[in-house]
Design a protein around this motif. Sequence first.
Motif, PDB file in Angstrom:
ATOM      1  N   GLN A  86       0.822  -1.192   0.000  1.00 13.72           N
ATOM      2  CA  GLN A  86       0.000   0.000   0.000  1.00 13.72           C
ATOM      3  C   GLN A  86       0.866   1.257   0.000  1.00 13.72           C
ATOM      4  O   GLN A  86       1.940   1.276   0.604  1.00 13.72           O
ATOM      5  CB  GLN A  86      -0.913   0.025   1.229  1.00 13.72           C
ATOM      6  N   ILE A  87       0.380   2.270  -0.704  1.00 10.39           N
ATOM      7  CA  ILE A  87       0.970   3.602  -0.607  1.00 10.39           C
ATOM      8  C   ILE A  87       0.059   4.396   0.308  1.00 10.39           C
ATOM      9  O   ILE A  87      -1.095   4.684  -0.025  1.00 10.39           O
ATOM     10  CB  ILE A  87       1.097   4.267  -1.985  1.00 10.39           C
ATOM     11  N   GLN A  98      -1.574  11.217  -2.313  1.00 12.99           N
ATOM     12  CA  GLN A  98      -2.133  12.477  -2.770  1.00 12.99           C
ATOM     13  C   GLN A  98      -1.910  12.596  -4.274  1.00 12.99           C
ATOM     14  O   GLN A  98      -0.819  12.296  -4.761  1.00 12.99           O
ATOM     15  CB  GLN A  98      -1.467  13.664  -2.063  1.00 12.99           C
ATOM     16  N   VAL A  99      -2.941  13.040  -4.988  1.00 14.65           N
ATOM     17  CA  VAL A  99      -2.852  13.184  -6.440  1.00 14.65           C
ATOM     18  C   VAL A  99      -3.231  14.601  -6.828  1.00 14.65           C
ATOM     19  O   VAL A  99      -4.175  15.183  -6.281  1.00 14.65           O
ATOM     20  CB  VAL A  99      -3.781  12.180  -7.153  1.00 14.65           C
ATOM     21  N   THR A 100      -2.480  15.163  -7.757  1.00 11.79           N
ATOM     22  CA  THR A 100      -2.822  16.467  -8.330  1.00 11.79           C
ATOM     23  C   THR A 100      -2.876  16.342  -9.848  1.00 11.79           C
ATOM     24  O   THR A 100      -2.087  15.613 -10.453  1.00 11.79           O
ATOM     25  CB  THR A 100      -1.793  17.545  -7.947  1.00 11.79           C
ATOM     26  N   SER A 102      -8.927  13.507  -4.267  1.00  8.32           N
ATOM     27  CA  SER A 102      -7.479  13.640  -4.466  1.00  8.32           C
ATOM     28  C   SER A 102      -6.666  12.940  -3.387  1.00  8.32           C
ATOM     29  O   SER A 102      -5.438  12.928  -3.464  1.00  8.32           O
ATOM     30  CB  SER A 102      -7.092  15.126  -4.503  1.00  8.32           C
ATOM     31  N   HIS A 103      -7.328  12.373  -2.368  1.00  6.64           N
ATOM     32  CA  HIS A 103      -6.622  11.737  -1.256  1.00  6.64           C
ATOM     33  C   HIS A 103      -7.091  10.299  -1.112  1.00  6.64           C
ATOM     34  O   HIS A 103      -8.286  10.004  -1.211  1.00  6.64           O
ATOM     35  CB  HIS A 103      -6.875  12.506   0.042  1.00  6.64           C
ATOM     36  N   ASN A 104      -6.135   9.401  -0.913  1.00  8.96           N
ATOM     37  CA  ASN A 104      -6.448   7.990  -0.696  1.00  8.96           C
ATOM     38  C   ASN A 104      -5.617   7.519   0.497  1.00  8.96           C
ATOM     39  O   ASN A 104      -4.388   7.487   0.429  1.00  8.96           O
ATOM     40  CB  ASN A 104      -6.105   7.168  -1.942  1.00  8.96           C
ATOM     41  N   PRO A 105      -6.250   7.160   1.617  1.00  4.00           N
ATOM     42  CA  PRO A 105      -5.474   6.787   2.812  1.00  4.00           C
ATOM     43  C   PRO A 105      -4.642   5.529   2.637  1.00  4.00           C
ATOM     44  O   PRO A 105      -3.606   5.376   3.289  1.00  4.00           O
ATOM     45  CB  PRO A 105      -6.545   6.600   3.891  1.00  4.00           C
TER      46      PRO A 105
END
Length: 301
Positions: free
Chosen positions: A175-176, A180-182, A208-211
């Motif tokens: 897992q990462i 965060q993605v932009t 834009s956020h994935n825990p």
Amino acid sequence: MKISKTSSRFQHLPSKNNIHIKVQDGLFSVQGIDKWYSNWQEPYHLMLTLPWVGFIAIVSLIYLALNIGFAWLYLLGGDCIVNGNGSFADAFFFSVQTFAGIGYGVLSPKTTYANYIVVIEAITDLFTIALLTGLSFARFSRPTAKVMFSKFAVVMPQDNLPTLMLRIANQRRNQILEAQVTLSLSRDEFTAEGQHLRRFYELQVSRSHNPAFSLPWTLMHRINEQSPLYGFSAESLAESQSQIIVSLSGIDETVDRDVHARHTYGASSIILNHQLVDIIHVVDDRNRYVDLASFHHVVPL
């Protein structure tokens, strides 16, 4: 970023002060960027970016060169090695044994001159081993993200709004964390004064956020009146040499280090009125599976 139009007479003149930008399939790329050979003036970066074969070859050459140099220094001292016959081979192998701290006891320094050279070689050995160990560790410890980006970004209606969609997947079985993605849009524009600019806009992503990024993740940007893409067309994307830049950052749970990944979509990779093929399939009420073989597939609406 302001872009000036240079006269064709001087446009292709090579210069060490020029940054050469290549445009292919709507994608801008700075020639030589992220290439190991572009770091030849910076030895540290060169040793970090070299392929492993090149790194091992350079280390081997440095090791041989140092031992050959010290072998000649021993030869300059005449008969200065116990049990040596004065040949270059004996001097070389004595240097190798000294440099590596082996000391078989067969070959040893005979004169004061030889002992001085042994001291110099021992000090050189300490610094060389420390330097090469540090470089090797730096190469091994660099974290990398193995993230797959869909080959195409599509635009399709969703909730009565055109929506830009693309997807990413973590190819490692881990897992990462706190991913965060932009999304950014880059395109050519002209100001009211006629100046040619390369402008960048941030595109809002619905999530834009994935825990814990482990499963495929579809990124969506709704093209409403506030979007820089509002009113666009395939022709306008190509004419303005538009690019969509995707940047991902997070923490690799295996090594507990920050990782980064990036991908760029040119105008030719943004397809209108298509949708991404669904890759998550239902087996039964409790189980699903992800078909990565269809990860890059798109179909027309």
